[in-house]
Scaffold this motif. Structure first.
Motif, PDB file in Angstrom:
ATOM      1  N   SER A 268       0.861  -1.152   0.043  1.00 44.18           N
ATOM      2  CA  SER A 268       0.318   0.128   0.133  1.00 44.18           C
ATOM      3  C   SER A 268       1.077   1.290  -0.135  1.00 44.18           C
ATOM      4  O   SER A 268       0.764   2.777  -0.063  1.00 44.18           O
ATOM      5  CB  SER A 268      -1.211  -0.426   1.466  1.00 44.18           C
ATOM      6  OG  SER A 268      -1.607   1.101   1.105  1.00 44.18           O
ATOM      7  N   ILE A 269       1.926   1.212   1.194  1.00 48.82           N
ATOM      8  CA  ILE A 269       2.599   2.027   0.807  1.00 48.82           C
ATOM      9  C   ILE A 269       3.466   2.308  -0.298  1.00 48.82           C
ATOM     10  O   ILE A 269       3.446   3.430  -1.141  1.00 48.82           O
ATOM     11  CB  ILE A 269       4.031   2.486   1.715  1.00 48.82           C
ATOM     12  CG1 ILE A 269       2.881   2.657   3.034  1.00 48.82           C
ATOM     13  CG2 ILE A 269       5.145   3.302   1.895  1.00 48.82           C
ATOM     14  CD1 ILE A 269       3.774   1.807   4.972  1.00 48.82           C
TER      15      ILE A 269
ATOM     16  N   ARG B  48       2.674   1.276  -3.466  1.00 45.82           N
ATOM     17  CA  ARG B  48       1.892   2.106  -4.144  1.00 45.82           C
ATOM     18  C   ARG B  48       1.284   3.709  -4.611  1.00 45.82           C
ATOM     19  O   ARG B  48       1.098   3.921  -5.539  1.00 45.82           O
ATOM     20  CB  ARG B  48       0.610   1.252  -4.522  1.00 45.82           C
ATOM     21  CG  ARG B  48       0.450   0.003  -5.237  1.00 45.82           C
ATOM     22  CD  ARG B  48      -0.766  -0.549  -4.987  1.00 45.82           C
ATOM     23  NE  ARG B  48      -1.443  -1.238  -3.808  1.00 45.82           N
ATOM     24  CZ  ARG B  48      -2.214  -1.208  -2.642  1.00 45.82           C
ATOM     25  NH1 ARG B  48      -3.163  -0.711  -4.250  1.00 45.82           N
ATOM     26  NH2 ARG B  48      -2.521  -1.450  -1.771  1.00 45.82           N
ATOM     27  N   GLN B  49       1.306   3.897  -3.260  1.00 48.46           N
ATOM     28  CA  GLN B  49       1.400   5.323  -2.754  1.00 48.46           C
ATOM     29  C   GLN B  49       2.074   6.202  -3.815  1.00 48.46           C
ATOM     30  O   GLN B  49       2.430   7.148  -3.803  1.00 48.46           O
ATOM     31  CB  GLN B  49       0.560   6.008  -1.815  1.00 48.46           C
ATOM     32  CG  GLN B  49      -0.899   5.117  -1.066  1.00 48.46           C
ATOM     33  CD  GLN B  49      -1.013   5.129   0.417  1.00 48.46           C
ATOM     34  OE1 GLN B  49      -1.168   6.275   0.669  1.00 48.46           O
ATOM     35  NE2 GLN B  49      -2.168   4.036   0.688  1.00 48.46           N
ATOM     36  N   VAL B  50       3.342   6.061  -3.060  1.00 52.07           N
ATOM     37  CA  VAL B  50       4.454   6.427  -3.660  1.00 52.07           C
ATOM     38  C   VAL B  50       5.386   6.617  -4.592  1.00 52.07           C
ATOM     39  O   VAL B  50       4.958   7.957  -5.232  1.00 52.07           O
ATOM     40  CB  VAL B  50       5.768   5.885  -2.680  1.00 52.07           C
ATOM     41  CG1 VAL B  50       7.108   6.353  -3.334  1.00 52.07           C
ATOM     42  CG2 VAL B  50       5.925   5.972  -1.019  1.00 52.07           C
TER      43      VAL B  50
ATOM     44  N   ALA C  96       2.421   6.570  -7.232  1.00 51.33           N
ATOM     45  CA  ALA C  96       0.887   7.030  -7.738  1.00 51.33           C
ATOM     46  C   ALA C  96       1.926   9.117  -7.268  1.00 51.33           C
ATOM     47  O   ALA C  96       1.106   9.360  -8.461  1.00 51.33           O
ATOM     48  CB  ALA C  96      -0.081   7.539  -7.088  1.00 51.33           C
ATOM     49  N   ALA C  97       1.833   8.641  -6.020  1.00 52.68           N
ATOM     50  CA  ALA C  97       2.270  10.591  -6.188  1.00 52.68           C
ATOM     51  C   ALA C  97       3.474  11.049  -6.497  1.00 52.68           C
ATOM     52  O   ALA C  97       4.046  11.713  -7.441  1.00 52.68           O
ATOM     53  CB  ALA C  97       2.625  10.936  -4.797  1.00 52.68           C
TER      54      ALA C  97
ATOM     55  N   SER D 104       2.589  13.267  -1.926  1.00 52.51           N
ATOM     56  CA  SER D 104       1.237  13.423  -0.614  1.00 52.51           C
ATOM     57  C   SER D 104       1.738  13.604   0.654  1.00 52.51           C
ATOM     58  O   SER D 104       2.910  13.630   1.062  1.00 52.51           O
ATOM     59  CB  SER D 104       0.998  11.736  -1.251  1.00 52.51           C
ATOM     60  OG  SER D 104       1.402  10.836  -0.335  1.00 52.51           O
TER      61      SER D 104
ATOM     62  N   LEU E 195       0.796  11.008   2.940  1.00 52.31           N
ATOM     63  CA  LEU E 195       1.516   9.852   3.248  1.00 52.31           C
ATOM     64  C   LEU E 195       2.708  10.129   3.417  1.00 52.31           C
ATOM     65  O   LEU E 195       3.900   9.124   4.066  1.00 52.31           O
ATOM     66  CB  LEU E 195       1.159   8.871   2.323  1.00 52.31           C
ATOM     67  CG  LEU E 195       1.786   7.504   2.648  1.00 52.31           C
ATOM     68  CD1 LEU E 195       1.416   6.723   4.159  1.00 52.31           C
ATOM     69  CD2 LEU E 195       1.578   7.075   1.388  1.00 52.31           C
TER      70      LEU E 195
END
Length: 63
Positions: free
Chosen positions: A17-18, A20-22, A24-25, A32, A34
């Motif tokens: 999850s971390i 994928r968010q990194v 995407a940002a 982000s 996050l």
């Protein structure tokens, strides 16, 4: 944080999850909320535990 009581699947899900968010940002060219020192520390702790368990995962590419 103590992850020894977490299931392997949970560790992998949290870390992914971390990651994928990194990613995407990074693709969006922004940061982000996050992506910060605390998220990076949390991801490193997860990574250490996953390494101890010899789990396979895709490493996070931090910007």
């Amino acid at each position: 944080m103590n992850f020894e009581h977490f299931a392997d699947e949970s560790l992998l899900a949290y870390y992914d999850s971390i990651r994928r968010q990194v990613a995407a940002a990074t693709r969006l060219g922004g940061r982000s909320s996050l992506i910060g020192a605390s998220a990076k520390r949390y991801a490193e702790e997860l990574k250490r535990e996953m390494d101890l368990r010899h789990l396979r995962f895709t490493p996070i590419e931090w910007p």
